[in-house]
Design a protein around this motif. Structure first.
Motif, PDB file in Angstrom:
ATOM      1  N   THR A  35       0.836  -1.196   0.000  1.00  0.00           N
ATOM      2  CA  THR A  35       0.000   0.000   0.000  1.00  0.00           C
ATOM      3  C   THR A  35       0.877   1.254   0.000  1.00  0.00           C
ATOM      4  OG1 THR A  35      -1.668  -1.188   1.277  1.00  0.00           O
ATOM      5  CG2 THR A  35      -1.864   1.210   1.210  1.00  0.00           C
ATOM      6  N   PRO A  36       0.721   2.119  -0.995  1.00  0.00           N
ATOM      7  CA  PRO A  36       1.534   3.344  -1.037  1.00  0.00           C
ATOM      8  C   PRO A  36       1.282   4.227   0.184  1.00  0.00           C
ATOM      9  CG  PRO A  36       0.459   2.976  -3.139  1.00  0.00           C
ATOM     10  CD  PRO A  36      -0.129   1.992  -2.178  1.00  0.00           C
ATOM     11  N   GLY A  37       2.353   4.722   0.768  1.00  0.00           N
ATOM     12  CA  GLY A  37       2.264   5.648   1.890  1.00  0.00           C
ATOM     13  C   GLY A  37       1.951   5.013   3.232  1.00  0.00           C
ATOM     14  N   PHE A  38       1.905   3.693   3.307  1.00  0.00           N
ATOM     15  CA  PHE A  38       1.565   3.036   4.574  1.00  0.00           C
ATOM     16  C   PHE A  38       2.776   3.001   5.494  1.00  0.00           C
ATOM     17  CE2 PHE A  38       1.047  -0.617   7.386  1.00  0.00           C
ATOM     18  CZ  PHE A  38      -0.222  -0.375   7.890  1.00  0.00           C
ATOM     19  N   SER A  39       2.546   3.353   6.753  1.00  0.00           N
ATOM     20  CA  SER A  39       3.599   3.263   7.782  1.00  0.00           C
ATOM     21  C   SER A  39       3.224   2.145   8.746  1.00  0.00           C
ATOM     22  CB  SER A  39       3.709   4.570   8.566  1.00  0.00           C
ATOM     23  OG  SER A  39       4.155   5.603   7.720  1.00  0.00           O
ATOM     24  N   PRO A  40       4.169   1.267   9.062  1.00  0.00           N
ATOM     25  CA  PRO A  40       3.848   0.166   9.977  1.00  0.00           C
ATOM     26  C   PRO A  40       3.560   0.660  11.386  1.00  0.00           C
ATOM     27  CG  PRO A  40       6.191   0.210   9.521  1.00  0.00           C
ATOM     28  CD  PRO A  40       5.561   1.238   8.636  1.00  0.00           C
ATOM     29  N   LYS A  41       2.749  -0.110  12.094  1.00  0.00           N
ATOM     30  CA  LYS A  41       2.388   0.218  13.466  1.00  0.00           C
ATOM     31  C   LYS A  41       2.796  -0.940  14.368  1.00  0.00           C
ATOM     32  CE  LYS A  41      -1.567   3.079  12.157  1.00  0.00           C
ATOM     33  NZ  LYS A  41      -0.831   3.631  11.094  1.00  0.00           N
ATOM     34  N   ASP A  42       3.036  -0.621  15.620  1.00  0.00           N
ATOM     35  CA  ASP A  42       3.367  -1.634  16.615  1.00  0.00           C
ATOM     36  C   ASP A  42       2.888  -1.118  17.962  1.00  0.00           C
ATOM     37  OD1 ASP A  42       4.312  -3.946  17.740  1.00  0.00           O
ATOM     38  OD2 ASP A  42       6.416  -3.596  17.262  1.00  0.00           O
ATOM     39  N   LEU A  43       2.853  -1.976  18.938  1.00  0.00           N
ATOM     40  CA  LEU A  43       2.462  -1.570  20.274  1.00  0.00           C
ATOM     41  C   LEU A  43       3.677  -1.134  21.076  1.00  0.00           C
ATOM     42  CD1 LEU A  43      -0.074  -4.366  21.249  1.00  0.00           C
ATOM     43  CD2 LEU A  43      -0.557  -2.083  20.421  1.00  0.00           C
ATOM     44  N   LYS A  44       3.424  -0.264  22.032  1.00  0.00           N
ATOM     45  CA  LYS A  44       4.480   0.131  22.954  1.00  0.00           C
ATOM     46  C   LYS A  44       4.927  -1.125  23.683  1.00  0.00           C
ATOM     47  CE  LYS A  44       3.753   2.306  26.921  1.00  0.00           C
ATOM     48  NZ  LYS A  44       3.235   3.301  27.856  1.00  0.00           N
ATOM     49  N   PRO A  45       6.218  -1.306  23.908  1.00  0.00           N
ATOM     50  CA  PRO A  45       6.694  -2.523  24.578  1.00  0.00           C
ATOM     51  C   PRO A  45       5.992  -2.751  25.913  1.00  0.00           C
ATOM     52  CG  PRO A  45       8.545  -1.282  23.742  1.00  0.00           C
ATOM     53  CD  PRO A  45       7.323  -0.425  23.551  1.00  0.00           C
ATOM     54  N   TYR A  46       5.716  -4.003  26.195  1.00  0.00           N
ATOM     55  CA  TYR A  46       5.038  -4.410  27.431  1.00  0.00           C
ATOM     56  C   TYR A  46       5.963  -4.140  28.600  1.00  0.00           C
ATOM     57  CZ  TYR A  46       2.116  -7.372  30.423  1.00  0.00           C
ATOM     58  OH  TYR A  46       1.298  -7.852  31.405  1.00  0.00           O
ATOM     59  N   ASP A  47       5.474  -3.436  29.595  1.00  0.00           N
ATOM     60  CA  ASP A  47       6.281  -3.066  30.750  1.00  0.00           C
ATOM     61  C   ASP A  47       5.837  -3.879  31.959  1.00  0.00           C
ATOM     62  OD1 ASP A  47       7.955  -1.822  32.516  1.00  0.00           O
ATOM     63  OD2 ASP A  47       6.826   0.055  32.588  1.00  0.00           O
ATOM     64  N   PHE A  48       6.626  -4.902  32.295  1.00  0.00           N
ATOM     65  CA  PHE A  48       6.279  -5.793  33.397  1.00  0.00           C
ATOM     66  C   PHE A  48       6.219  -5.041  34.719  1.00  0.00           C
ATOM     67  CE2 PHE A  48       7.365  -8.862  36.729  1.00  0.00           C
ATOM     68  CZ  PHE A  48       6.336  -9.780  36.538  1.00  0.00           C
ATOM     69  N   ALA A  49       7.145  -4.130  34.941  1.00  0.00           N
ATOM     70  CA  ALA A  49       7.171  -3.391  36.206  1.00  0.00           C
ATOM     71  C   ALA A  49       5.888  -2.569  36.378  1.00  0.00           C
ATOM     72  CB  ALA A  49       8.395  -2.480  36.259  1.00  0.00           C
ATOM     73  N   ALA A  50       5.423  -1.960  35.297  1.00  0.00           N
ATOM     74  CA  ALA A  50       4.181  -1.182  35.379  1.00  0.00           C
ATOM     75  C   ALA A  50       2.985  -2.082  35.651  1.00  0.00           C
ATOM     76  CB  ALA A  50       3.969  -0.407  34.083  1.00  0.00           C
ATOM     77  N   GLN A  51       2.973  -3.273  35.055  1.00  0.00           N
ATOM     78  CA  GLN A  51       1.882  -4.220  35.294  1.00  0.00           C
ATOM     79  C   GLN A  51       1.900  -4.705  36.739  1.00  0.00           C
ATOM     80  OE1 GLN A  51      -0.610  -4.888  33.164  1.00  0.00           O
ATOM     81  NE2 GLN A  51       0.332  -3.393  31.829  1.00  0.00           N
ATOM     82  N   MET A  52       3.081  -4.946  37.286  1.00  0.00           N
ATOM     83  CA  MET A  52       3.193  -5.353  38.688  1.00  0.00           C
ATOM     84  C   MET A  52       2.673  -4.254  39.612  1.00  0.00           C
ATOM     85  SD  MET A  52       4.227  -8.350  39.500  1.00  0.00           S
ATOM     86  CE  MET A  52       4.796  -8.130  41.165  1.00  0.00           C
ATOM     87  N   LYS A  53       3.047  -3.029  39.309  1.00  0.00           N
ATOM     88  CA  LYS A  53       2.617  -1.907  40.129  1.00  0.00           C
ATOM     89  C   LYS A  53       1.097  -1.768  40.084  1.00  0.00           C
ATOM     90  CE  LYS A  53       3.659   2.953  40.908  1.00  0.00           C
ATOM     91  NZ  LYS A  53       4.403   4.115  40.453  1.00  0.00           N
ATOM     92  N   LEU A  54       0.523  -1.937  38.895  1.00  0.00           N
ATOM     93  CA  LEU A  54      -0.923  -1.843  38.739  1.00  0.00           C
ATOM     94  C   LEU A  54      -1.630  -2.959  39.491  1.00  0.00           C
ATOM     95  CD1 LEU A  54      -3.315  -0.449  37.286  1.00  0.00           C
ATOM     96  CD2 LEU A  54      -2.985  -2.074  35.438  1.00  0.00           C
ATOM     97  N   ALA A  55      -1.077  -4.168  39.423  1.00  0.00           N
ATOM     98  CA  ALA A  55      -1.710  -5.316  40.070  1.00  0.00           C
ATOM     99  C   ALA A  55      -1.630  -5.241  41.591  1.00  0.00           C
ATOM    100  CB  ALA A  55      -1.073  -6.605  39.579  1.00  0.00           C
ATOM    101  N   THR A  56      -0.569  -4.650  42.125  1.00  0.00           N
ATOM    102  CA  THR A  56      -0.390  -4.625  43.577  1.00  0.00           C
ATOM    103  C   THR A  56      -0.895  -3.347  44.226  1.00  0.00           C
ATOM    104  OG1 THR A  56       1.874  -3.809  43.306  1.00  0.00           O
ATOM    105  CG2 THR A  56       1.581  -6.188  43.532  1.00  0.00           C
ATOM    106  N   SER A  57      -1.151  -2.307  43.437  1.00  0.00           N
ATOM    107  CA  SER A  57      -1.631  -1.054  44.031  1.00  0.00           C
ATOM    108  C   SER A  57      -3.133  -1.130  44.220  1.00  0.00           C
ATOM    109  CB  SER A  57      -1.282   0.143  43.137  1.00  0.00           C
ATOM    110  OG  SER A  57      -2.102   0.161  41.998  1.00  0.00           O
ATOM    111  N   GLY A  58      -3.595  -0.429  45.182  1.00  0.00           N
ATOM    112  CA  GLY A  58      -5.035  -0.387  45.427  1.00  0.00           C
ATOM    113  C   GLY A  58      -5.643   0.885  44.876  1.00  0.00           C
ATOM    114  N   ALA A  59      -4.975   1.515  43.937  1.00  0.00           N
ATOM    115  CA  ALA A  59      -5.436   2.793  43.407  1.00  0.00           C
ATOM    116  C   ALA A  59      -6.814   2.653  42.773  1.00  0.00           C
ATOM    117  CB  ALA A  59      -4.444   3.325  42.381  1.00  0.00           C
ATOM    118  N   GLY A  60      -7.723   3.484  43.205  1.00  0.00           N
ATOM    119  CA  GLY A  60      -9.048   3.502  42.616  1.00  0.00           C
ATOM    120  C   GLY A  60      -9.995   2.454  43.176  1.00  0.00           C
TER     121      GLY A  60
END
Length: 140
Positions: A35-60
């Motif tokens: 496809t002319p002009g198409f730029s590939p996309k990807d996801l931001k790298p998975y951040d294990f530390a952020a997921q751990m913080k989210l899982a262990t925090s009681g925020a909200g």
């Protein structure tokens, strides 16, 4: 007790969701390699530390004032469905028509995502086997 209440399983579910979304984006990149002009996309790298913080925090979360109180699934740290945001990745080469998808790079990303997915599934299955073994009566 719901298996989703266990932080390990909620993080694994989140990781599997991330890898599934990444495979979809990579497949879209490959499908649009002409496809002319198409730029590939990807996801931001998975951040294990952020997921751990989210899982262990009681925020909200509401405070549990009695031992019998349970938080609703929509308010649990690991119970909410996460959405992952696609981002345009920097290209290594661009063709004359403006397309910057490099099939070799996309195939490397796909194999990496597939290996990570297989590893997460294996870990999920091993964890389930441990729970089954713990729930069995002694001597069986």
């Amino acid at each position: 007790m719901d298996i989703g209440d266990i932080p390990l399983f909620s993080m694994l579910r989140s990781r599997l969701g991330y890898l599934s979304e990444r495979q979809k984006l990579i497949a879209q990149n490959v499908a649009n390699s002409e496809t002319p002009g198409f730029s590939p996309k990807d996801l931001k790298p998975y951040d294990f530390a952020a997921q751990m913080k989210l899982a262990t925090s009681g925020a909200g979360l509401q405070a549990v004032t009695q031992p019998g109180h349970m938080t609703p699934p929509s308010q649990r740290a690991g119970g909410v469905a996460r959405s992952f945001k696609a981002q345009t990745v920097k290209d290594s080469e661009t063709t004359l028509d403006g397309n910057s998808v490099v099939l070799e790079e996309e195939m490397l990303k796909m194999s990496d995502a597939r290996m990570s997915y297989d590893a997460a599934i294996g870990f999920y299955q091993k964890s389930l086997n441990l729970l089954r073994m713990a729930a069995r009566a002694p001597g069986r």
